[in-house]
Write an enzyme that holds these catalytic residues in place. Structure first.
Site, PDB file in Angstrom:
ATOM      1  N   CYS A   1       6.736  -6.766   7.090  1.00  9.01           N
ATOM      2  CA  CYS A   1       7.885  -6.200   7.793  1.00  9.01           C
ATOM      3  C   CYS A   1       8.387  -7.208   8.817  1.00  9.01           C
ATOM      4  CB  CYS A   1       7.494  -4.900   8.489  1.00  9.01           C
ATOM      5  SG  CYS A   1       8.890  -4.032   9.260  1.00  9.01           S
TER       6      CYS A   1
ATOM      7  N   CYS B   1       2.540  -1.400  15.499  1.00  6.19           N
ATOM      8  CA  CYS B   1       2.356  -1.224  14.054  1.00  6.19           C
ATOM      9  C   CYS B   1       1.621  -2.415  13.456  1.00  6.19           C
ATOM     10  CB  CYS B   1       3.723  -1.050  13.386  1.00  6.19           C
ATOM     11  SG  CYS B   1       3.639  -0.843  11.595  1.00  6.19           S
TER      12      CYS B   1
ATOM     13  N   GLU C   1       0.826  -1.201   0.000  1.00  7.50           N
ATOM     14  CA  GLU C   1       0.000   0.000   0.000  1.00  7.50           C
ATOM     15  C   GLU C   1       0.867   1.260   0.000  1.00  7.50           C
ATOM     16  OE1 GLU C   1      -3.671  -2.079   2.503  1.00  7.50           O
ATOM     17  OE2 GLU C   1      -2.472  -0.519   3.467  1.00  7.50           O
TER      18      GLU C   1
ATOM     19  N   CYS D   1       3.383   8.570   0.569  1.00  4.70           N
ATOM     20  CA  CYS D   1       4.021   7.652   1.505  1.00  4.70           C
ATOM     21  C   CYS D   1       4.097   6.291   0.830  1.00  4.70           C
ATOM     22  CB  CYS D   1       3.214   7.585   2.804  1.00  4.70           C
ATOM     23  SG  CYS D   1       3.817   6.383   4.011  1.00  4.70           S
TER      24      CYS D   1
ATOM     25  N   CYS E   1      -0.727   6.548   9.720  1.00  4.50           N
ATOM     26  CA  CYS E   1       0.539   5.975  10.149  1.00  4.50           C
ATOM     27  C   CYS E   1       0.300   4.754  11.035  1.00  4.50           C
ATOM     28  CB  CYS E   1       1.336   7.034  10.919  1.00  4.50           C
ATOM     29  SG  CYS E   1       2.936   6.475  11.514  1.00  4.50           S
TER      30      CYS E   1
ATOM     31  N   CYS F   1       7.455  -4.283  15.366  1.00  2.00           N
ATOM     32  CA  CYS F   1       7.102  -3.200  16.286  1.00  2.00           C
ATOM     33  C   CYS F   1       5.692  -3.447  16.809  1.00  2.00           C
ATOM     34  CB  CYS F   1       7.204  -1.856  15.583  1.00  2.00           C
ATOM     35  SG  CYS F   1       8.888  -1.443  15.052  1.00  2.00           S
TER      36      CYS F   1
END
Length: 487
Positions: free
Chosen positions: A216, A223, A195, A209, A444, A220
Site C-alpha cells: 500500500c 497499519c 492476503e 475481506c 484489521c 497509514c
C-alpha cells in the site's frame, strides 16, 4: 515474404499456428522487418508500420494491402473475435495468448463469445460454471452439460484462473482463516503475496475481506500493510479470484455461503479504482456470484476524486477510514490527509450522500480505529459529532490490533465504550467492531509482511515513519518505551 491465411480459430503463418490474438505484419521501407503486434502495442506499432510502408496480409493465394492501421481490421476473412481480443476494453490475455475470463463482465464475455462466432448461450453456460454456487470451475474440463466442441475450444483460447494461487491457509482460534495468495506478475513471474481473510460469525454471516494491492502507498502509521510500500495493483481477475477461492473453501469446510465481501485487506482500493469497480460488477452479477451490492463494502482512506468517481459509478457500499478528528493528527496518522484534508473530505461526502437520488446508499460508514491517548478522548468524540453534523452516517469503532513494530496501544475497552456513548447520545449510530483473527495476524491492520512478500523485481522503497504532532510527542515517547510485543 511469408504467406498468410486465416483459419477459423487462429492465424497460420507458413504452416505454423499462432495464438489467436497475435498478428505478424511486415513493413517495407529500406529493409523488411517482421513484427509481432500484441494487444498492448498493436495500435502504436501498426501506425508506425503503416507510416514506413504498406502492410501486407496474404489470404489464400491473394494479398490484401492495408495502407493505414485502421485498414488492418477491415481485411477480408479476418477472424471474428480477433479484433475484439486485441482492442476491446476489458479483454486481457495471459502470456500464452489466452483470454482471461475472470477479467470480463458478463456483457464483455457475451460480446467476445459472439465475436468468435459462437452463440450467446455459450456465455451464459461459461459464466455459470465460473461463478455459480458449487461450480467455480478451474478449467473447461470441469464444465458439465456443455458441448464437447465448446469445452475443447475454451481450453485452447481461454483461461479460467485468476493469475493468483492459494499457497497457505492459517486458522485462528476463533475460526477466522487467513488465505495467502501468490500473485502472478504481468511478465508471468512472482508478483508477491497478498492476503484475504474469511470471518465467520455466530449469526451465520460469512464475511470475506479481500485485498486490492500488493502492499500500500498510503503509509497509514497504525497499519502493518502500510509499512510494506506499494509493490503493485491487483487486476480485476486477481481480486475476483480471492472471493471464488474463499467460496470453494467455505463449501469444502461446511462454513456456509459467503454473505459479505469487504475491500479492507491489503491496499487502498480507490488507488486501484478501475479494477475495483470492475470486480464489484462481477461480484454483484445476478447471473453469477450474485452478492447484493449492499453486502459489498469498499473502504477508503480518503482519496477525494476517486470517492466521487466510485459513488457515481459503483453500486457497492462506501466506507471511509477516518481515525482522527483534527487535520493535525490525521496528517500524521494518515498522510493522504495532507492532500485532501478533513474539510475537503467531509464536503465531498455531503455532496455525494445520499447516493443515487436517495435510491442508493443513504449513510456514510465511518471506521475509527481507537488508539490509546491519541484519538480516543471525550474531546475527540465531540469533534467527531461536529465533523459529521448534517451528514447521514454510521460510526464503527475498531480496537487497534497490535503488530510487530507498532508504536500504538489499543484504547482500554472502558474508554471505547465511553467514546461510543458520547457519539450515540447525540443520535448517531455508533457500534464497536469485535476483533477477529488476531492470533493468526488476520485482524484489521495486521495483514502483510515487511520484506518477504514482495515477489520478483525491485522492492518498493520503505515508507518513512512520520513525526507525531508536538501535542502528542510526549505520549508517543511513552508508548515507544513500552512498545507492545505481539504474542
Amino acid at each position: 515474404m511469408p504467406s498468410y491465411r486465416i483459419a477459423s480459430r487462429n492465424i497460420v503463418v507458413d504452416g505454423n499456428p499462432l495464438p489467436h490474438h497475435k498478428l505478424i505484419a511486415e513493413a517495407s521501407q529500406r529493409d523488411r522487418v517482421s513484427h509481432k503486434l500484441t494487444r498492448s502495442s498493436f495500435g502504436k506499432q501498426a501506425r508506425s508500420l503503416a507510416g514506413n510502408g504498406p502492410v501486407a496480409l496474404r489470404r489464400g493465394a491473394s494479398i490484401t494491402r492495408a495502407e493505414g492501421a485502421d485498414d488492418l481490421f477491415e481485411m477480408p476473412g479476418y477472424e471474428r473475435g480477433l479484433k475484439t481480443a486485441i482492442t476491446q476494453k476489458g479483454v486481457r490475455l495471459t502470456q500464452d495468448g489466452k483470454v482471461l475470463l475472470k477479467a470480463l463482465s458478463f456483457q464483455q464475455l457475451e460480446q467476445w463469445v459472439v465475436e468468435i462466432g459462437e452463440r450467446p448461450g455459450r456465455a451464459i453456460q461459461t459464466w455459470a460454471w465460473l461463478y455459480q454456487e458449487n461450480k467455480w470451475a478451474k478449467g473447461a474440463e470441469e464444465m458439465q452439460e456443455v458441448s464437447k466442441d465448446w469445452k475443447e475450444r475454451l481450453a485452447t483460447i481461454a483461461e479460467f484462473g485468476g493469475r493468483i494461487q492459494l499457497r497457505e491457509t492459517r486458522v485462528a482460534s476463533d475460526g477466522t482463516r487467513k488465505l495467502l495468495f501468490e500473485v502472478e506478475s504481468a511478465s508471468g513471474g512472482n508478483g508477491g503475496i497478498v492476503e484475504a481473510v474469511m470471518i465467520p460469525a455466530p449469526s451465520g454471516r460469512l464475511t470475506v475481506c479481500i485485498s486490492s494491492q500488493v502492499g500500500c502507498a498510503m503509509n497509514c502509521q497504525f497499519c502493518f500493510t502500510g509499512r510494506m510500500g506499494l509493490r503493485g495493483n491487483l487486476t480485476t481477475e486477481q481480486i475476483v479470484e480471492q472471493v471464488v477461492e474463499a467460496k470453494r473453501i467455505a463449501a469444502a469446510e461446511g462454513m456456509g455461503k459467503v454473505t459479505n465481501v469487504v475491500f479492507m485487506g491489503m491496499g487502498e482500493p480507490l488507488h486501484n479504482v478501475e479494477a475495483v469497480i470492475d470486480a464489484v460488477d462481477i461480484l454483484a452479477s445476478e447471473r453469477g456470484l450474485a452478492l447484493s451490492s449492499n453486502k459489498i463494502t469498499v473502504s477508503t482512506s480518503g482519496l477525494v476524486p476517486q470517492i466521487v468517481q466510485f459513488c457515481r459509478r459503483s453500486p457497492a457500499t462506501l466506507a471511509v477510514s477516518l481515525n482522527a478528528t483534527t487535520d493535525e493528527v490525521r496528517n500524521w496518522l494518515m498522510p493522504i490527509n495532507r492532500k485532501w484534508p478533513l474539510g475537503a473530505l467531509m464536503q465531498t461526502l455531503r455532496d455525494e450522500f445520499p447516493r443515487g437520488d436517495g435510491r442508493g446508499q443513504k449513510q456514510v460508514f465511518f471506521e475509527y480505529i481507537m488508539l490509546k491517548d491519541i484519538n480516543d478522548s471525550d474531546e475527540d468524540a465531540e469533534r467527531l459529532l461536529a465533523l459529521t453534523e448534517d451528514l447521514p452516517c454510521k460510526v464503527n469503532l475498531i480496537c487497534f490490533n497490535a503488530h510487530d513494530g507498532a508504536e500504538f496501544f489499543p484504547s482500554e475497552m472502558e474508554r471505547v465504550r465511553a467514546f461510543r456513548d458520547i457519539v450515540a447520545s447525540a443520535g448517531r449510530v455508533c457500534t464497536i467492531r469485535e476483533s477477529r483473527g488476531d492470533d493468526a495476524s488476520a485482524a484489521c491492520g495486521q495483514l502483510g509482511s515487511v520484506g518477504d512478500m514482495l515477489g520478483d523485481g525491485p522492492s518498493p522503497q520503505r515508507p518513512p515513519r512520520l513525526k507525531p504532532p508536538v501535542s502528542l510527542r510526549a505520549a508517543v515517547e511513552v508508548m515507544r518505551e513500552q512498545r507492545p510485543v505481539k504474542v
